[in-house]
Design a protein around this motif. Structure first.
Motif, short mmCIF file in Angstrom:
data_model
loop_
_atom_site.label_atom_id
_atom_site.label_comp_id
_atom_site.label_asym_id
_atom_site.label_seq_id
_atom_site.Cartn_x
_atom_site.Cartn_y
_atom_site.Cartn_z
N PHE A 111 0.82 -1.19 -0.10
CA PHE A 111 -0.09 -0.05 -0.10
C PHE A 111 1.05 1.19 0.03
O PHE A 111 1.35 1.75 1.07
CB PHE A 111 -0.81 0.16 1.15
N LEU A 116 0.59 7.31 8.41
CA LEU A 116 0.77 5.94 7.65
C LEU A 116 2.01 6.02 6.87
O LEU A 116 2.19 6.76 5.99
CB LEU A 116 -0.53 5.49 6.94
N ARG A 170 2.96 -6.13 3.41
CA ARG A 170 2.13 -6.16 4.59
C ARG A 170 1.47 -7.23 4.75
O ARG A 170 1.13 -8.13 3.71
CB ARG A 170 1.42 -4.72 4.77
N ALA A 214 -3.79 -2.59 -3.27
CA ALA A 214 -4.82 -2.17 -2.17
C ALA A 214 -5.77 -3.28 -2.13
O ALA A 214 -6.03 -4.02 -2.93
CB ALA A 214 -5.24 -0.86 -2.53
N LEU A 215 -6.56 -3.21 -1.05
CA LEU A 215 -7.94 -4.13 -0.98
C LEU A 215 -8.75 -3.61 -2.07
O LEU A 215 -9.54 -4.47 -2.77
CB LEU A 215 -8.25 -3.84 0.42
N GLN A 216 -8.87 -2.53 -2.59
CA GLN A 216 -9.87 -1.92 -3.55
C GLN A 216 -9.46 -2.83 -4.60
O GLN A 216 -10.38 -3.31 -5.62
CB GLN A 216 -9.49 -0.39 -3.76
N ILE A 233 -13.82 -1.06 3.05
CA ILE A 233 -13.76 -1.11 1.54
C ILE A 233 -14.95 -1.77 1.06
O ILE A 233 -15.16 -3.00 1.14
CB ILE A 233 -12.47 -1.73 0.95
O1 LIG Z 1 -5.82 -1.20 1.00
C1 LIG Z 1 -6.08 -0.52 1.62
N1 LIG Z 1 -6.99 0.60 1.02
C2 LIG Z 1 -6.83 1.66 1.72
O2 LIG Z 1 -7.82 2.67 1.09
C3 LIG Z 1 -6.20 1.93 2.73
N2 LIG Z 1 -6.19 3.14 3.57
C4 LIG Z 1 -5.15 2.70 4.61
O3 LIG Z 1 -4.92 3.48 5.63
N3 LIG Z 1 -4.84 1.47 4.33
C5 LIG Z 1 -5.34 1.03 3.46
N4 LIG Z 1 -5.29 -0.22 2.84
#
Ligand SMILES: O=c1[nH]c(=O)c2[nH]c(=O)[nH]c2[nH]1
Length: 307
Positions: free
Chosen positions: A162, A173, A179, A226-228, A284
């Motif tokens: 991320f 962050l 991760r 990202a999880l998105q 998400i």
């Molecule tokens: O996969 C993630 N998406 C996010 O939008 C996000 N925001 C965050 O702080 N960590 C993550 N991780």
């Protein structure tokens, strides 16, 4: 000042219907949590107290249990379609019936290397879900079928990064290219019944298992930025493999795993010890839709999901 009755529905929630098939020594079990709701012309029941049009929730409960025998439970979807269709016949004032089913999955216990005929163990927290809405009568009758799962808990111990995100004065962050990513997935997908030739004979169970496997494989296979992105790949893979699915919706809590600082103890932590945080969690939520998806109609009405 006057008031008027707004949208309403009523039914029996959370009927715990357990159907056992015992025709042979090898029993089968379908363990359901069934909720029924009727919508329609039920104004008098609220505004004048006249219950003439009300099919009691107690009757709805009895029907849910009776149908587990009289119709059977070959799948949550097939059972829910039968029950919903029945309620429209039984309650003339109803314009729609919605049947929500959760299924708790039982696996056979393995004894001495073979599956036991009539002893089962519950499969984790994961729950299969289905919501069927039957609306209208006769040739105008429309059936909408959602299927899905909830509390499917998955984790990747690497293959997730991320970075490159927007930063401002409140950002603390740290960017990461390695991760832990974990979520407890809720997914619901909508079938386009017009693409299914024989709805009565459709393999609801097989399709459910196939989509579940595709989601898990996509989660495992995708290097996640990202999880998105992971959710989008999961949805895209499912829709590409299953033309009978019009759209899929996800809600995925990002179950954060924070690397624990062991430096005060003079111990190195190379991504080996994490603190699993309970809350808050990133949430998400995303829908992936076929560009020529059919009109959802009332498929999502009163379904607990986002948007
Ligand atoms: O996969 C993630 N998406 C996010 O939008 C996000 N925001 C965050 O702080 N960590 C993550 N991780």
């Amino acid at each position: 000042m006057t008031t008027f009755l707004g949208s309403n529905q009523y039914g029996k929630a959370e009927n715990r219907v357990v159907r056992i098939y015992r025709e042979t020594d090898r029993h089968e079990i379908r363990d359901l949590n069934v909720s029924t709701s009727l919508r329609g012309d039920f104004d008098e029941a609220h505004t004048t107290g006249d219950q003439a049009k009300i099919l009691p929730t107690d009757t709805q409960k009895n029907t849910a249990f009776a149908y587990a025998k009289e119709h059977g439970v070959t799948s949550p979807e097939d059972y829910a379609i039968a029950l919903g269709t029945h309620f429209l016949d039984a309650a003339p004032a109803a314009t729609a019936a919605q049947i929500r089913v959760e299924e708790y999955v039982w696996d056979r216990i393995t004894v001495d290397g073979s599956e036991h005929d009539h002893s089962f163990v519950r499969r984790g927290t994961e729950t299969r879900t289905s919501v069927v809405t039957v609306e209208g009568r006769g040739d105008d009758q429309k059936v909408a079928v959602l299927a899905g799962l909830t509390d499917l808990v998955v984790l990747k111990s690497t293959g997730s990064e991320f970075k490159g995100y927007l930063k401002d004065g409140y950002t603390t962050l740290q960017e990461t290219d390695d991760r832990v990513m974990a979520t407890s997935l809720t997914a619901r997908w909508r079938y386009d019944l017009d693409t299914i030739e024989d709805v009565d004979g459709f393999d609801w169970d097989g399709t459910y298992e196939s989509i579940r496997s595709i989601l898990l494989a996509a989660f495992a296979r995708t290097h996640s930025r990202a999880l998105q992105e992971t959710l989008f790949v999961m949805g895209d893979d499912a829709l590409k493999a299953h033309p009978e699915v019009a759209e899929i919706r996800f809600a995925a809590p990002n179950k954060h795993h924070f690397l624990y600082d062991l430096s005060p103890f003079g111990t190195e932590n190379n991504g080996e010890v994490f603190m699993a945080a309970d809350r808050p969690y990133g949430l998400i939520e995303a829908t992936v839709t076929r560009d020529d998806a059919s009109d959802p109609g009332s498929a999502w009405t009163a379904v607990p999901a986002f948007v």
